[in-house]
Enzyme design. Structure first.
Site, short mmCIF file in Angstrom:
data_model
loop_
_atom_site.label_atom_id
_atom_site.label_comp_id
_atom_site.label_asym_id
_atom_site.label_seq_id
_atom_site.Cartn_x
_atom_site.Cartn_y
_atom_site.Cartn_z
N ASN A 1 -2.43 -6.51 5.17
CA ASN A 1 -2.40 -7.53 4.11
C ASN A 1 -3.25 -8.75 4.47
OD1 ASN A 1 -0.10 -5.96 3.05
ND2 ASN A 1 0.91 -6.83 4.84
N MET B 1 0.25 -2.89 8.61
CA MET B 1 -0.42 -3.04 7.32
C MET B 1 -1.30 -4.29 7.30
SD MET B 1 -0.92 -1.83 4.36
CE MET B 1 -2.10 -2.64 3.29
N HIS C 1 -7.09 -2.55 14.82
CA HIS C 1 -7.27 -1.79 13.58
C HIS C 1 -6.98 -2.66 12.35
CE1 HIS C 1 -7.10 1.99 11.14
NE2 HIS C 1 -6.28 1.25 10.41
N GLU C 2 -5.82 -3.29 12.33
CA GLU C 2 -5.45 -4.08 11.15
C GLU C 2 -6.37 -5.27 10.99
OE1 GLU C 2 -3.62 -2.36 9.39
OE2 GLU C 2 -2.73 -1.10 10.95
N GLU D 1 0.86 -1.19 0.00
CA GLU D 1 0.00 0.00 0.00
C GLU D 1 0.90 1.24 0.00
OE1 GLU D 1 -2.84 0.37 3.19
OE2 GLU D 1 -3.88 1.97 2.15
N GLY E 1 2.56 2.37 10.98
CA GLY E 1 2.31 1.56 12.17
C GLY E 1 2.21 0.08 11.83
N1 TRP Z 1 -3.28 0.72 5.67
C1 TRP Z 1 -2.35 0.96 6.75
C2 TRP Z 1 -3.20 1.20 7.98
O1 TRP Z 1 -3.69 2.26 8.23
C3 TRP Z 1 -1.46 2.13 6.49
C4 TRP Z 1 -0.13 1.87 5.90
C5 TRP Z 1 0.75 0.93 6.25
C6 TRP Z 1 0.52 2.60 4.88
N2 TRP Z 1 1.89 1.05 5.53
C7 TRP Z 1 1.78 2.07 4.69
C8 TRP Z 1 0.16 3.68 4.11
C9 TRP Z 1 2.69 2.58 3.77
C10 TRP Z 1 1.05 4.20 3.19
C11 TRP Z 1 2.31 3.65 3.00
O2 TRP Z 1 -3.55 0.32 8.65
ZN ZN Z 2 -5.82 1.42 8.44
#
Ligand code: TRP
Ligand code: ZN
Length: 865
Positions: free
Chosen positions: A267, A265, A299-300, A123, A263
């Site tokens: 996936n 991600m 959150h994730e 992302e 913080g």
């Molecule tokens: N989707 C992630 C979250 O908010 C955010 C995120 C993780 C992200 N790594 C990133 C956004 C790198 C931009 C670039 O939970």
């Molecule tokens: Zn998020």
């Protein structure tokens, strides 16, 4: 790395669907740090006329074929960002073969190496750095992944979904296959390979399905993953109970990495986390760390439904997953801990970060119309204001309609890439209300200001409220329309209860201010004394409230309040006004009536220590800053410290009494114990605010005896501002004790950068343990200094600006996303007093001339504009 001088802008109005579907894809990785080969097979089906255009950045193309037939040079075109095949059949299999260099990837986007292990971050647009692909969230495919690697170096091979075949190969290599049955966009792809220790557990869903859970961490650290695992199980259960959402795969893994831009991600089936939000042990993690881990794991995990199963059509819809998922994680924390305390903390973040963003040159709507760089759209506005809008919606339509709307959303949009309009259509169905005006909140930047005027008619026992709203102009939006503002309101009787207002239930109602002005008249029982107005209870709408109340009236209101949020907020308003007065009257002592009332409020709430502790926190400089033009951060800081010192002196014996008791043993990260420690650390902080040698030596004694990181760090933080031997000793003891634990050393850097001078920040950035390639370490100095130490960062001599300008210029060459984020610390520069303003402008202008990355240029250009 792409460098361009003219920031190109992507526009929402230009959205067009992708002309092909890729239902199935097979990825084959041959992992080598400096030359990883990626072979991709995609089954492509045409949906509309057009060329096949794939995204790809930094890839070395070894070969490309359609239905087994290699393409010649003339059959396709490759430039720095795309691969185009002008003419393709309607149904075909495309195979590409590329080589990438994960070891050289310092931007931490795509496939990279962290501590000798492979990990990925896709992302928003990292997948195009792995293979040629339509790297946009509305193309959803089923991925089958195969990877091979050296077995000794990389014994564990992970990807999304569930594991299938594994086996040994020649030359000491082995392979593993993973299969993800859920169609997903490329930004949710993940791969990790290396040697880890694993903390394992299992979960049985409400449908009776068995799930294997694993948290993968550095060797020897498995036990430190226990809290993250507990948080994961709590999240899974909560989403079932609160939203009826169960997990949908047999495996859920979390991998912790030390080098990470964010913080964590989400996936699919393989969350990747910044190790700061996974690893925790009682001796090395604070209560704030335990709380952050719980909330980010939640959150994730919650993204599995709000983000993954239902994803975004395009990146303009980012708030569709982020605002909603932040709302969900806030609710999770409220249910597990204290709802009022959670609300206060969330509003503190909103005001400090989002209101500031909304008031400066980087202001943008929750759903913008255009962006220059997608990485820069992961903002407080999208996340935190996005969550506030969902919360305001729940107030406006009620919890029942909200819950019903969420179920409609899950039913109707599962498996799709959706928009804000899709989401709101569900709440229109559930509530029967037209929410088109509410959606203006998503299109207009800026924080609405609501003015409340009261008129009391004693003869008729009626209170008349005159409400009005305006939203200030923001970049590219000169005029604003009124938005629907749901204001939770009550009339207080001054004796701890509510006045029975006609037509209001339990003396409470929600006033929806939908127009520019509105008058509301409330009848109370004849003969009632004038009721006190409690409005925007629980901070029901993300606005600035303007009320003309003097200190006496605010104190009276604070004493009559029945809403804990508003009790806290009344004292915040009182403290703010007093700090401004102290700034204007440098000779005048802090107001005694206020200091006594604040101390009394803290004492009265000691049975709820987490709440009482928050009452001792004065508004921070970032917030005070917003109400001054021009702003003088150093002056504000001095005025704030005078008030804090007065509170510390007033509460000296309370602090002694509270700190004389032992800290709870054995340590547990429970809300109860955390509350007790919050009060203890508040008292430690106040002791430091006295600034005397006696305070320093008692803090040093507490520091030496501290049995947990929360209190040890609080003592260190309090000592930093009292020069002398106890301070210097604490700094070096702490370092010696923790030098092998990078997460704790991050804290050591941050407490110093957060309170020192520009020179201190420079010295810290030259420390042997400072590491430009590690975002956590960079943030522990640069973000701690520029974002939490505004008096020093914006000091009139300009040195603070120069230190950060230098670090940004160096970081940008390695990690543009991180550089751009640090640059946002300049967002308030136009409001600074003339000297600091001039130095900020010089630093920004020099940076603009320095050919920075597109990410960094996007921020610099908007800041200077
Ligand atoms: N989707 C992630 C979250 O908010 C955010 C995120 C993780 C992200 N790594 C990133 C956004 C790198 C931009 C670039 O939970
Ligand atoms: Zn998020």
């Amino acid at each position: 790395m792409m460098r361009t001088d003219t920031p190109v802008s992507v526009k929402l109005e230009n959205y067009t669907p992708y002309p092909f579907a890729i239902e199935q894809a097979e990825l084959d990785f041959s992992l080598e740090p400096e030359a990883t080969r990626v072979r991709t097979k995609m089954m492509v089906k045409r949906l509309a006329p057009g060329a096949l255009v794939l995204d790809g950045v930094g890839l070395t193309l070894n070969g490309i074929s359609i239905d087994g037939q290699p393409l010649g040079d003339g059959d396709y075109k490759v430039d720095e960002e795309t691969l185009t095949i002008a003419s393709v059949p309607d149904t075909f299999e495309l195979e590409t073969d590329v080589t990438i260099n994960p070891k050289a990837n310092t931007a931490l986007s795509g496939l990279y190496i962290s501590a000798g292990r492979f990990c990925s971050q896709c992302e928003a647009t990292g997948f195009r750095r792995i293979t040629y692909w339509p790297d946009r969230p509305d193309v959803m495919s089923r991925f089958h992944v195969r990877m091979d690697a050296d077995k000794a170096k990389y014994p564990i091979l992970l990807s999304n979904g569930t594991p299938s075949k594994t086996g040994d190969l020649s030359d000491g290599r082995h392979f593993a296959e993973w299969d993800d049955p859920h169609p997903k966009p490329s930004y949710l792809f993940a791969l990790c390979a290396g040697d880890y220790d694993v903390w394992r557990d299992t979960f049985t869903t409400m449908n009776g399905d068995h799930v294997d859970l694993g948290v993968y961490v550095d060797k020897g650290q498995a036990k430190r993953a226990e809290w993250a695992m507990e948080s994961l199980k709590a999240s899974m259960k909560w989403d079932e109970e609160r939203f009826g959402r169960a997990y949908d795969l047999g495996v859920f893994n979390i991998v912790a990495v030390r080098d990470f831009n964010f913080g964590a991600m989400e996936n699919k089936g393989l969350n990747i986390f910044n190790s700061a939000y996974v690893l925790a042990s009682p001796d090395s993690a604070t209560d704030a760390d335990f709380e952050a881990i719980e909330s980010i794991v939640g959150h994730e995990y919650f993204h599995n439904w709000t983000g993954n199963r239902i994803t975004c059509r395009d990146w303009f819809q980012l708030c569709l997953k982020e605002g909603l998922t932040v709302f969900r994680d806030q609710e999770f924390s409220s249910d597990l801990r204290s709802r009022p305390v959670q609300r206060i903390k969330d509003v503190m973040t909103l005001r400090a970060r989002q209101f500031a963003e909304d008031a400066g040159p980087l202001a943008h709507p929750v759903r913008p119309q255009a962006y220059g760089s997608i990485d820069n759209l992961y903002t407080a506005t999208v996340y935190v204001k996005g969550a506030e809008l969902i919360r305001a919606l729940t107030v406006l339509i009620g919890d029942d309609a909200f819950n019903k709307g969420m179920q409609i959303y899950f039913d109707e949009f599962d498996g799709t890439a959706s928009t804000i309009e899709d989401f709101y259509s569900c709440f229109e169905k559930a509530s029967g209300k037209d929410l088109s005006q509410f959606r203006l909140w998503y299109a207009q930047a800026g924080t609405p200001e609501v003015t409340v005027e009261e008129a009391w008619d004693e003869t008729n026992a009626t209170l008349t409220l005159k409400l009005s709203q305006t939203t200030p102009a923001t970049p590219e939006q000169d005029t604003k329309k009124p938005v629907p503002i749901p204001l939770r309101t009550a009339l207080l009787d001054g004796k701890g209860g509510h006045v029975a207002a006609e037509g209001w239930e339990n003396g409470e109602t929600v006033i929806a201010l939908e127009e520019a002005e509105k008058t509301v008249t409330v009848k109370v029982p004849d003969g009632s004394p004038r009721p006190l107005l409690s409005i925007n209870r629980e901070f029901s709408a993300p606005i600035r409230l303007k009320r003309d109340l003097d200190q006496a009236a605010l104190l009276e209101l604070a004493a009559a309040e029945t809403d804990p949020f508003n009790i806290w907020d009344s004292f915040q308003s009182l403290a703010k006004a007093e700090i401004f007065r102290l700034l204007d009257e440098p000779q005048s002592p802090p107001d005694e009536a206020l200091v006594t009332a604040l101390a009394d409020a803290v004492r009265q709430n000691e049975q709820d220590p987490a709440f009482a502790a928050l009452l001792t926190v004065l508004p921070d400089i970032g917030e005070l800053f917003q109400e001054r033009d021009p702003a003088d951060p150093a002056g504000l800081d001095a005025a704030r410290k005078r008030l804090r010192k007065a509170l510390a002196e007033e509460m000296a014996s309370d602090a002694e009494r509270i700190l004389a008791k032992p800290s709870p043993e054995p340590f547990a990260p429970t809300p109860d114990q955390a509350g007790t420690r919050a009060m203890r650390t508040a008292m430690i902080g106040l002791t430091g605010a006295k600034g005397t040698p006696e305070a320093a030596s008692s803090l040093k004694a507490l520091f030496d005896g501290a049995s947990n990181m929360t209190e040890s760090l609080a003592c260190l933080r309090a000592l930093i501002s009292i020069p002398g031997k106890p301070r210097d000793e604490a700094i070096s003891t702490f370092y010696e004790t923790w030098k092998d634990n990078p997460l704790v050393i991050d804290k050591w850097f941050a407490v110093q950068a957060g309170q020192g001078t520009a020179d201190d920040a420079r010295r810290l950035s030259q420390h042997p343990d400072f590491d430009l390639s590690n975002p956590n370490r960079v943030r522990s100095v640069a973000a701690a200094f520029a974002m939490t130490n505004l008096a020093a960062f914006h000091a009139p001599d300009g040195d603070g600006h120069r230190v950060i300008g230098d670090i940004v210029a160096r970081i940008d060459k390695l990690n543009p996303a991180l550089a751009a984020r640090l640059l946002t610390s300049f967002e308030q520069w136009k409001k600074l007093e003339p000297k600091a303003r001039a130095s900020a402008e010089t630093v920004l202008t020099d940076l603009r001339a320095a050919r920075l990355s597109q990410n960094a240029m996007d921020i610099v250009a908007r800041a200077l504009d």
